[in-house]
Structure formats: structure tokens, C-alpha cells
Design an enzyme around this catalytic site. Structure first.
Site, mmCIF file in Angstrom:
data_model
loop_
_atom_site.group_PDB
_atom_site.id
_atom_site.type_symbol
_atom_site.label_atom_id
_atom_site.label_comp_id
_atom_site.label_asym_id
_atom_site.label_seq_id
_atom_site.Cartn_x
_atom_site.Cartn_y
_atom_site.Cartn_z
ATOM 1 N N GLY A 117 16.186 -42.282 -2.369
ATOM 2 C CA GLY A 117 17.159 -42.730 -3.359
ATOM 3 C C GLY A 117 17.320 -41.777 -4.525
ATOM 4 O O GLY A 117 18.084 -42.038 -5.437
ATOM 5 N N CYS A 118 16.587 -40.681 -4.489
ATOM 6 C CA CYS A 118 16.693 -39.669 -5.544
ATOM 7 C C CYS A 118 17.534 -38.505 -5.032
ATOM 8 O O CYS A 118 17.419 -38.126 -3.865
ATOM 9 C CB CYS A 118 15.311 -39.160 -5.936
ATOM 10 S SG CYS A 118 14.227 -40.416 -6.629
ATOM 11 N N ALA A 119 18.367 -37.957 -5.886
ATOM 12 C CA ALA A 119 19.185 -36.810 -5.500
ATOM 13 C C ALA A 119 18.310 -35.582 -5.271
ATOM 14 O O ALA A 119 18.585 -34.766 -4.394
ATOM 15 C CB ALA A 119 20.230 -36.519 -6.564
#
Length: 138
Positions: A49-51
Site C-alpha cells: 500500500g506504499c508507493a
């Protein structure tokens, strides 16, 4: 509830006049963190969920929440350092009682992160809360 380490960060950020200086301080906090060993940069510790690439290695020491973290983005390393200051040393129950979003809002970071960074922060907080919940249930 915020730890003394988090309050120190909050005071410093409040003292700094503009966001460029605040971001620079957040990056410096990340640079000061120990580097996560390569052996822990594995899918089991990766935060989805992190870029950017983010890994959190949970630890419970003396019935207290702790973790190591790493990211390939300097600002995210700084966010990990702030989360570490916010959560580390708390009991699992205390960690679950922390409203991290309110604390990030209080220091002005919540509204000054991009949507992608905010999503990543949410994912990291969720992972830390999962760690605390598992420890509390054990």
C-alpha cells in the site's frame, strides 16, 4: 498519548517556520535511523500500500512494542522514524490506544503529505497496530 521522543519531534517541528525546513528535519530523522539488514528486506516484512518500498520488522521486547524499518524514499524513512518515536516502548495495549492520525495532524504532517504518502502512512500505521494487536492477544 504520545511518548517523550514523539513530543521532542513535535516541539522541533513546531519551532521550524516553513514546510521545507520541516521536511528537511523529517528526512534527517530518517537518515539517523539504523539501516535494516538486507535479510529483513523480504516479503514477510514488506508493507503493501506504499508507493515506495517499505519494510517493518516487528519486535516485542520486554512486553513493549518495537520495530525496525526501512524505505527507499528518504521522506518515508523519516515517517518511519516518527512512527518509531510514537510507538516504541509502549505496551501493546497502549500502542492500540494511540491515535496516530490525530498525532500526525497535531504536528501538521497529515495535511502536508501527498495522497500517496498518506496512503503509505496509513498502511504503516495499520501494520504497527496489527503487531500490537497480535502481541496483546498473546
Amino acid at each position: 498519548m504520545a511518548t517523550a521522543a514523539f513530543e521532542d519531534i513535535a516541539e522541533t517541528l513546531e519551532f521550524l517556520d516553513d514546510w521545507e525546513d520541516r521536511y528537511r528535519h523529517v528526512i534527517e530523522l530518517g537518515k539517523a535511523m539504523p539501516v535494516l539488514e538486507d535479510s529483513f528486506r523480504v516479503p514477510a516484512y514488506k508493507v503493501e500500500g506504499c508507493a515506495s518500498q517499505v519494510w517493518l520488522r516487528p519486535m516485542i521486547r520486554d512486553s513493549r512494542v518495537d520495530f525496525e524499518g526501512e524505505s527507499d524514499a528518504m521522506i518515508v524513512r523519516g515517517l518511519i522514524a516518527i512512527l518509531h518515536a510514537l510507538y516504541s516502548g509502549l505496551t501493546p495495549a497502549e500502542a492500540l490506544a494511540v491515535d496516530a492520525f490525530a498525532e500526525f495532524d497535531r504536528i501538521g504532517l497529515k495535511d502536508n503529505l501527498s495522497a500517496q504518502r498518506s496512503n503509505g502512512l496509513r498502511a504503516m500505521i495499520t501494520r504497527i497496530r496489527e503487531i500490537a494487536a497480535e502481541a496483546a492477544a498473546a
